[in-house]
Design an enzyme around this catalytic site. Structure first.
Site, PDB file in Angstrom:
ATOM      1  N   GLU A 146      -3.041  -0.388  52.603  1.00 27.16           N
ATOM      2  CA  GLU A 146      -3.535  -1.778  52.538  1.00 27.16           C
ATOM      3  C   GLU A 146      -4.341  -1.869  51.247  1.00 27.16           C
ATOM      4  O   GLU A 146      -5.500  -1.466  51.196  1.00 27.16           O
ATOM      5  CB  GLU A 146      -4.420  -2.073  53.766  1.00 27.16           C
ATOM      6  CG  GLU A 146      -3.690  -1.984  55.100  1.00 27.16           C
ATOM      7  CD  GLU A 146      -2.813  -3.211  55.390  1.00 27.16           C
ATOM      8  OE1 GLU A 146      -2.906  -4.212  54.658  1.00 27.16           O
ATOM      9  OE2 GLU A 146      -2.024  -3.146  56.355  1.00 27.16           O
ATOM     10  N   CYS A 184     -10.267  -8.458  49.731  1.00 25.84           N
ATOM     11  CA  CYS A 184      -8.971  -8.100  49.134  1.00 25.84           C
ATOM     12  C   CYS A 184      -8.088  -9.321  48.947  1.00 25.84           C
ATOM     13  O   CYS A 184      -7.290  -9.374  48.020  1.00 25.84           O
ATOM     14  CB  CYS A 184      -8.266  -7.071  50.010  1.00 25.84           C
ATOM     15  SG  CYS A 184      -8.039  -7.627  51.698  1.00 25.84           S
TER      16      CYS A 184
HETATM   17  P1  NAD Z   1     -11.595   2.572  46.974  1.00 25.16           P
HETATM   18  O1  NAD Z   1     -10.169   2.783  46.720  1.00 25.16           O
HETATM   19  O2  NAD Z   1     -12.549   2.891  45.893  1.00 25.16           O
HETATM   20  O3  NAD Z   1     -12.111   3.395  48.243  1.00 25.16           O
HETATM   21  C1  NAD Z   1     -11.548   3.298  49.563  1.00 25.16           C
HETATM   22  C2  NAD Z   1     -11.744   4.601  50.301  1.00 25.16           C
HETATM   23  O4  NAD Z   1     -11.073   5.629  49.605  1.00 25.16           O
HETATM   24  C3  NAD Z   1     -13.191   5.081  50.467  1.00 25.16           C
HETATM   25  O5  NAD Z   1     -13.425   5.423  51.811  1.00 25.16           O
HETATM   26  C4  NAD Z   1     -13.270   6.303  49.604  1.00 25.16           C
HETATM   27  O6  NAD Z   1     -14.113   7.300  50.145  1.00 25.16           O
HETATM   28  C5  NAD Z   1     -11.847   6.798  49.597  1.00 25.16           C
HETATM   29  N1  NAD Z   1     -11.494   7.617  48.425  1.00 25.16           N
HETATM   30  C6  NAD Z   1     -12.081   7.689  47.222  1.00 25.16           C
HETATM   31  N2  NAD Z   1     -11.454   8.605  46.431  1.00 25.16           N
HETATM   32  C7  NAD Z   1     -10.430   9.102  47.165  1.00 25.16           C
HETATM   33  C8  NAD Z   1      -9.406  10.091  46.924  1.00 25.16           C
HETATM   34  N3  NAD Z   1      -9.290  10.739  45.772  1.00 25.16           N
HETATM   35  N4  NAD Z   1      -8.523  10.345  47.909  1.00 25.16           N
HETATM   36  C9  NAD Z   1      -8.596   9.691  49.082  1.00 25.16           C
HETATM   37  N5  NAD Z   1      -9.538   8.756  49.355  1.00 25.16           N
HETATM   38  C10 NAD Z   1     -10.441   8.470  48.415  1.00 25.16           C
HETATM   39  O7  NAD Z   1     -11.716   1.038  47.423  1.00 25.16           O
HETATM   40  P2  NAD Z   1     -13.037   0.232  47.666  1.00 25.16           P
HETATM   41  O8  NAD Z   1     -13.730   0.027  46.347  1.00 25.16           O
HETATM   42  O9  NAD Z   1     -13.819   0.810  48.785  1.00 25.16           O
HETATM   43  O10 NAD Z   1     -12.429  -1.172  48.158  1.00 25.16           O
HETATM   44  C11 NAD Z   1     -12.029  -2.137  47.280  1.00 25.16           C
HETATM   45  C12 NAD Z   1     -10.523  -2.192  47.145  1.00 25.16           C
HETATM   46  O11 NAD Z   1      -9.936  -2.218  48.419  1.00 25.16           O
HETATM   47  C13 NAD Z   1     -10.020  -3.453  46.453  1.00 25.16           C
HETATM   48  O12 NAD Z   1      -8.975  -3.118  45.583  1.00 25.16           O
HETATM   49  C14 NAD Z   1      -9.507  -4.302  47.604  1.00 25.16           C
HETATM   50  O13 NAD Z   1      -8.534  -5.233  47.254  1.00 25.16           O
HETATM   51  C15 NAD Z   1      -8.974  -3.263  48.515  1.00 25.16           C
HETATM   52  N6  NAD Z   1      -8.939  -3.773  49.896  1.00 25.16           N
HETATM   53  C16 NAD Z   1      -7.751  -3.979  50.495  1.00 25.16           C
HETATM   54  C17 NAD Z   1      -7.722  -4.491  51.789  1.00 25.16           C
HETATM   55  C18 NAD Z   1      -6.445  -4.747  52.507  1.00 25.16           C
HETATM   56  O14 NAD Z   1      -6.493  -4.881  53.721  1.00 25.16           O
HETATM   57  N7  NAD Z   1      -5.306  -4.810  51.847  1.00 25.16           N
HETATM   58  C19 NAD Z   1      -8.912  -4.763  52.459  1.00 25.16           C
HETATM   59  C20 NAD Z   1     -10.110  -4.520  51.811  1.00 25.16           C
HETATM   60  C21 NAD Z   1     -10.106  -3.995  50.530  1.00 25.16           C
END
Ligand code: NAD
Length: 476
Positions: free
Chosen positions: A218, A252
């Site tokens: 997502e 998002c």
């Molecule tokens: P992010 O990708 O920075 O982090 C999300 C999660 O990934 C965190 O829990 C983090 O600990 C983990 N993470 C970090 N590095 C990782 C790695 N190397 N391997 C695996 N996991 C890792 O995203 P964010 O800043 O928390 O959220 C913002 C983003 O999320 C935006 O791009 C937004 O559009 C998207 N988003 C999408 C939805 C959806 O439902 N489609 C909903 C909310 C947010």
């Protein structure tokens, strides 16, 4: 060498697997009980959860948190409870003539996958953890969760509460930074759901591929708003303002940029300006308006605006209370509209994820359609207008995860509609029956009749005229 946290996660995964194997197919009553416990956890601790979310953000309205993270998720639990008996019924399928007459049967059974991992982000930390969890439970799975390190207090409270309401072999939470997240994404789950950025989504899919773990991603992206000539610009502006300003744009599905007819640009901008001013006459001391989650995030958005200004955009701050944002350290930022944007600006290259709104203009709607098609497939797409041919043209000529017509974001709140992206905005979906199926294995079961079907059909050596006849029939 695996560190202690990795060993602990591997150990819990082994225990969940073994408990799941013993309990298969996980009785419906137990699945429902898990959903009810998750709903109770949220209801009984709603105030505490809203408090910690606000502390993590700097400020976040408890009213908003109740709507977006608590009530919305509890309601989704209720929806799952209502639908799951129907979802889990085997689906009868047809068999080729004349096998049915001979007593052959075919069906698909939706069976639990086993243990599902959830990697959740900070923007709706409770909803995006417990939302997928409801359907993971409905489908008869167990779950391991790694919430975001950016909303640390919320993650810690979710861990404490999950430990209170669930046994570790049903559901377990692991906190920590990107290293823990990376180790988590390498575990041999039966399925992994990741909600976050496209960049991290790539890493997650790569890590999961080592164990061929199926993923639901997502992700985010730049969700465009098409405003047609026939739009009611005052109403559209109000609705865009609501969607853009909620959670200070950290959604998002937030409308990322507007595409408006050249001749209506000022009217469209005025609509958004007025809609924002009506809801947020002031912002700095206004509890309803959220802060940006971190200094890094705040600086990124300031830099995005400076970059647009340097490259020639007109910057319009929607600051109806004439407040001095520069001297505040509340990490609050007014809605900042960018007029006259060009593709070389950061605001048109990255997902905005904050209160910045670029406006592009078109002389023919086809230009806007072409622009969207030349860029990454978005998570959401919005059309405002009353011209049904134009609406159809926009919808059929573009592709996106989902669509809301005459508003923004709302399609995600329709529980019966699948929610997910396409291409760089994600893969797979949850909500609706699709979510239940996402976390289930569709197992085909065929029952052969007593009669020797292979012989009757001519498929059994020695091959002869019956074989030739069968081949001919199939090729006809
Ligand atoms: P992010 O990708 O920075 O982090 C999300 C999660 O990934 C965190 O829990 C983090 O600990 C983990 N993470 C970090 N590095 C990782 C790695 N190397 N391997 C695996 N996991 C890792 O995203 P964010 O800043 O928390 O959220 C913002 C983003 O999320 C935006 O791009 C937004 O559009 C998207 N988003 C999408 C939805 C959806 O439902 N489609 C909903 C909310 C947010």
């Amino acid at each position: 060498m695996a560190d202690n946290k990795t060993i602990e996660m591997q150990d819990v995964l082994r225990k969940q697997h073994s408990a799941h194997t013993q309990m298969r197919p996980e009785p419906m009553e137990l699945r429902k009980d898990r959903i009810k416990r998750a709903m109770r956890l949220l209801t009984e601790h709603s105030e505490d959860l809203c408090k910690v979310m606000s502390a993590d953000f700097g400020n976040r309205s408890p009213h908003q948190s109740m709507i977006t993270d608590i009530a919305g998720t509890v309601n989704f639990g209720k929806y799952c409870l209502k639908k799951m008996d129907g979802w889990s019924k085997p689906s009868k399928r047809s068999v080729q003539f004349p096998l049915g007459l001979l007593g052959a049967k075919a069906e698909v059974r939706y069976e639990p996958k086993g243990v599902v991992g959830i990697l959740s982000p900070w923007n709706f930390p409770v909803n995006l953890t417990f939302g997928p969890l409801m359907q993971i439970f409905a489908a008869g799975n167990r779950a391991m969760i790694k919430p975001s390190e950016f909303t640390e207090k919320t993650s810690l409270l979710m861990k404490e509460l999950v430990e209170e309401y669930f046994t570790p072999d049903e559901c377990a939470v692991f906190t920590g930074g990107p290293e823990v997240a990376a180790a988590f994404s390498e575990l041999p789950f039966d399925h992994l759901v990741f909600t976050g950025s496209t960049a991290t989504g790539r890493k997650v899919m790569e890590a999961a591929s080592k164990n061929l773990v199926p993923v639901t991603l997502e992700l985010g992206g730049k969700s465009p708003v098409f405003m047609g000539e026939s739009a009611d610009f005052a109403k559209a502006g109000e609705r865009v303002a609501l969607g853009k300003m909620m959670n200070a744009g950290q959604i998002c599905l937030a409308p990322d940029y507007l595409y408006v007819p050249e001749s209506k640009q000022d009217e469209a901008i005025h609509g958004v300006w007025q809609g924002t001013a009506n809801m947020y006459p002031t912002m700095l001391e206004n509890e309803d308006y959220a802060s940006l989650v971190s200094d890094r995030h705040f600086d990124r958005l300031q830099d995005m605006v400076a970059d647009a200004r340097d490259k020639g955009a007109e910057v319009i701050e929607v600051n109806p209370g004439n407040e001095d944002f520069g001297s505040s350290n509340a990490r609050k930022m007014p809605l900042t509209i960018l007029k006259g944007v060009t593709d070389d600006m950061k605001a048109m290259q990255e997902e905005i994820f904050g209160p910045v709104l670029p406006v592009k203009t078109y002389s023919r709607i086809e230009e806007a359609i072409d622009y969207v098609n030349e860029n990454d497939r978005p998570l959401g797409l919005y059309y405002f207008g009353e011209d049904s041919d134009e609406r159809q043209q926009v919808l059929t000529k573009t592709i996106s995860g989902g669509v809301t017509v005459n508003d923004v974001i709302f399609h995600v709140s329709m529980e019966d509609l699948p929610f997910g992206g396409v291409g760089p905005s994600g893969m797979g979906s949850y909500h609706g029956v699709e979510g239940f199926r996402e976390f289930s294995h569709a197992r085909s079961v065929y029952t052969q009749p007593k009669i020797d079907v292979a012989k009757l059909g001519g498929f059994k050596p020695p091959y002869g005229p019956a074989t030739d006849k069968a081949v001919k029939t199939m090729m006809k």
